[in-house]
Design a protein around this motif. Structure first.
Motif, PDB file in Angstrom:
ATOM      1  N   ILE A 253       1.524   4.511  -6.140  1.00 25.91           N
ATOM      2  CA  ILE A 253       1.381   6.007  -6.119  1.00 25.91           C
ATOM      3  C   ILE A 253      -0.425   6.382  -6.194  1.00 25.91           C
ATOM      4  CG2 ILE A 253       2.597   7.543  -7.441  1.00 25.91           C
ATOM      5  CD1 ILE A 253       4.625   5.453  -8.781  1.00 25.91           C
ATOM      6  N   SER A 254      -1.050   6.273  -6.501  1.00 24.98           N
ATOM      7  CA  SER A 254      -1.835   6.284  -7.082  1.00 24.98           C
ATOM      8  C   SER A 254      -3.057   6.562  -5.207  1.00 24.98           C
ATOM      9  CB  SER A 254      -2.911   5.615  -8.345  1.00 24.98           C
ATOM     10  OG  SER A 254      -4.258   6.645  -8.267  1.00 24.98           O
ATOM     11  N   THR A 255      -3.347   7.845  -5.679  1.00 25.00           N
ATOM     12  CA  THR A 255      -4.058   7.558  -3.664  1.00 25.00           C
ATOM     13  C   THR A 255      -5.665   7.005  -3.624  1.00 25.00           C
ATOM     14  OG1 THR A 255      -2.696   9.950  -2.871  1.00 25.00           O
ATOM     15  CG2 THR A 255      -5.010   9.473  -2.256  1.00 25.00           C
ATOM     16  N   ARG A 256      -5.899   6.966  -4.834  1.00 29.57           N
ATOM     17  CA  ARG A 256      -7.183   7.037  -4.893  1.00 29.57           C
ATOM     18  C   ARG A 256      -7.073   5.456  -4.784  1.00 29.57           C
ATOM     19  NH1 ARG A 256     -12.252   8.521  -6.887  1.00 29.57           N
ATOM     20  NH2 ARG A 256     -13.388   7.106  -7.544  1.00 29.57           N
TER      21      ARG A 256
ATOM     22  N   ALA B  87       4.444   5.984   7.609  1.00 24.17           N
ATOM     23  CA  ALA B  87       4.206   7.235   7.942  1.00 24.17           C
ATOM     24  C   ALA B  87       5.031   8.030   8.639  1.00 24.17           C
ATOM     25  CB  ALA B  87       2.862   7.699   8.129  1.00 24.17           C
TER      26      ALA B  87
ATOM     27  N   VAL C  71       0.683  -0.876  -0.054  1.00 20.75           N
ATOM     28  CA  VAL C  71       0.343   0.491   0.264  1.00 20.75           C
ATOM     29  C   VAL C  71       0.733   1.466  -0.192  1.00 20.75           C
ATOM     30  CG1 VAL C  71      -1.744   1.051   1.384  1.00 20.75           C
ATOM     31  CG2 VAL C  71      -2.120  -1.177   0.368  1.00 20.75           C
ATOM     32  N   ASP C  72       1.695   1.498   1.095  1.00 20.83           N
ATOM     33  CA  ASP C  72       3.110   2.260   0.774  1.00 20.83           C
ATOM     34  C   ASP C  72       3.597   2.563  -0.617  1.00 20.83           C
ATOM     35  OD1 ASP C  72       3.665   4.581   3.084  1.00 20.83           O
ATOM     36  OD2 ASP C  72       5.800   3.698   1.553  1.00 20.83           O
ATOM     37  N   SER C  73       3.569   1.981  -1.219  1.00 23.72           N
ATOM     38  CA  SER C  73       3.960   1.960  -2.912  1.00 23.72           C
ATOM     39  C   SER C  73       3.631   2.096  -3.573  1.00 23.72           C
ATOM     40  CB  SER C  73       4.860   0.690  -3.100  1.00 23.72           C
ATOM     41  OG  SER C  73       3.856  -0.507  -3.315  1.00 23.72           O
TER      42      SER C  73
ATOM     43  N   ARG D  54      -4.556   3.148  -3.487  1.00 22.77           N
ATOM     44  CA  ARG D  54      -4.693   3.553  -2.423  1.00 22.77           C
ATOM     45  C   ARG D  54      -5.877   3.156  -1.719  1.00 22.77           C
ATOM     46  NH1 ARG D  54      -0.020   6.849   0.952  1.00 22.77           N
ATOM     47  NH2 ARG D  54       0.750   5.918  -1.287  1.00 22.77           N
ATOM     48  N   GLN D  55      -6.633   4.783  -0.946  1.00 20.20           N
ATOM     49  CA  GLN D  55      -7.681   3.934  -0.748  1.00 20.20           C
ATOM     50  C   GLN D  55      -9.165   3.126  -0.678  1.00 20.20           C
ATOM     51  OE1 GLN D  55      -9.188   7.808  -1.168  1.00 20.20           O
ATOM     52  NE2 GLN D  55      -7.988   8.927   0.143  1.00 20.20           N
TER      53      GLN D  55
ATOM     54  N   GLN E 151      -7.060  -0.434   0.326  1.00 22.14           N
ATOM     55  CA  GLN E 151      -7.667  -0.263   2.363  1.00 22.14           C
ATOM     56  C   GLN E 151      -8.675  -0.344   2.114  1.00 22.14           C
ATOM     57  OE1 GLN E 151      -6.043   3.686   3.558  1.00 22.14           O
ATOM     58  NE2 GLN E 151      -4.141   3.277   2.983  1.00 22.14           N
TER      59      GLN E 151
END
Length: 342
Positions: free
Chosen positions: A139-142, A222, A135-137, A144-145, A148
């Protein structure tokens, strides 16, 4: 010579002396007032009144459901009879523990608990860490959300729903076996095979709780300084070297802490998950200390034996936490209880 010119130096000197005295006085006052005055206990209570009131429900919950019931462990040293109560039940001392450790069913439940716990420790513990790194790798925030949210969702389902879902997918009349029948193959007893039951348990726990356990590792990721990654990238370090030399050392205190907690909880592999599948795979594969305590104490009426089993489990768990914490100190980590300095 003009007298006014002679008096000018004297006047300026006279003005300078009080000014210096005022500076010294103010400096001494400032020095005396630099240390904040100590507050009384009552004033600190008034200051933190709102925080203490917010803590009261949690304290009451812990007292009622965790600490006060500890006193009930006294029945482990009695021949407890519910109609007599704790006060009138016969005191037998360590006899319940002697009988317990001579019971082959308890010995089987103990070793089976350790066997299943080893499976969980080896195959379940690293999964949240791997998920957090993935998840940390991203790039796209969307993306990732979305990832998660999908990973978190199974945690909020009860074990009844989880077992029912696996039954619909892997059971004898489930989706996978229906596909195998359609292809002319024999069905596979995923949910009823005692030999593969440890694998089934680990898969179920990964599906349910790995995403939720990932949150702690994401919070630790983080907190790692981003400038370290930038400096390593400028020196030519690739992604794997940055992960090995920056990410994993940054996560090491959290990994050690969670590992200690998991070792201390190693005898609590689960209750609902095993009791729901005990009849399908048999007591030989699914009997653990929690189910043994339930069937011995609640179902069988052996309240004292069940309490003795639970107390023995708690003592062993406390010793495991203490030993794992000492081992963490040997490797230079703080663990749960920090080392005494000096």
């Amino acid at each position: 010579m003009n007298p006014t010119t002679e008096q000018a130096p004297a006047l300026s000197e006279a003005r300078r002396v009080p000014a210096q005295a005022d500076v010294k006085t103010s400096g001494s006052r400032k020095g005396k007032g630099s240390k904040p005055p100590s507050q009384s206990f009552r004033s600190r209570l008034r200051r933190d009144k709102q925080m203490l009131l917010m803590m009261l429900p949690g304290i009451a919950f812990l007292l009622l459901f965790f600490y006060i019931p500890i006193l009930g462990n006294v029945i482990a040293f009695q021949d407890y009879q519910p109609y007599l109560g704790i006060g009138d039940s016969l005191w037998v001392g360590w006899q319940n523990f002697v009988d317990l450790f001579g019971n082959p069913d308890f010995i089987h439940a103990f070793w089976n608990t350790l066997y299943l716990a080893a499976w969980q420790l080896v195959f379940l513990f690293p999964v949240p860490l791997v998920l957090a790194l993935i998840v940390d790798s991203l790039i796209s925030t969307r993306v990732r959300q979305v990832f998660q949210s999908i990973a978190y969702l199974p945690h909020f389902l009860s074990w009844v729903l989880v077992i029912a879902f696996f039954q619909q997918m892997l059971g004898g009349a489930g989706f996978v076996n229906n596909l195998l029948r359609g292809w002319g193959m024999d069905p596979i007893p995923f949910m009823t095979n005692p030999e593969t039951f440890p694998v089934l348990v680990v898969v179920q726990m990964i599906w349910k709780d790995a995403g939720w356990a990932m949150i702690i590792f994401l919070a630790a990721l983080a907190s790692i300084d981003a400038s370290l990654y930038e400096a390593a990238a400028a020196d030519g370090a690739g992604r794997w070297r940055r992960m090995w030399h920056i990410t994993l050392p940054g996560l090491r205190p959290v990994i050690v802490l969670l590992l200690i907690l998991r070792i201390g909880d190693i005898l609590s592999v689960g209750f609902e998950q095993f009791i729901l599948q005990r009849d399908a795979v048999g007591a030989g594969a699914a009997e653990v200390l929690d189910t043994f305590t339930y069937y011995t104490g609640v179902v069988g009426g052996g309240w004292s034996s069940g309490a003795a089993a639970g107390l023995a489990k708690g003592v062993v768990s406390a010793l495991l936490i203490y030993g794992a914490n000492k081992l963490a100190h040997r490797f230079g980590e703080d663990g749960i209880f920090a080392r005494k300095v000096g």
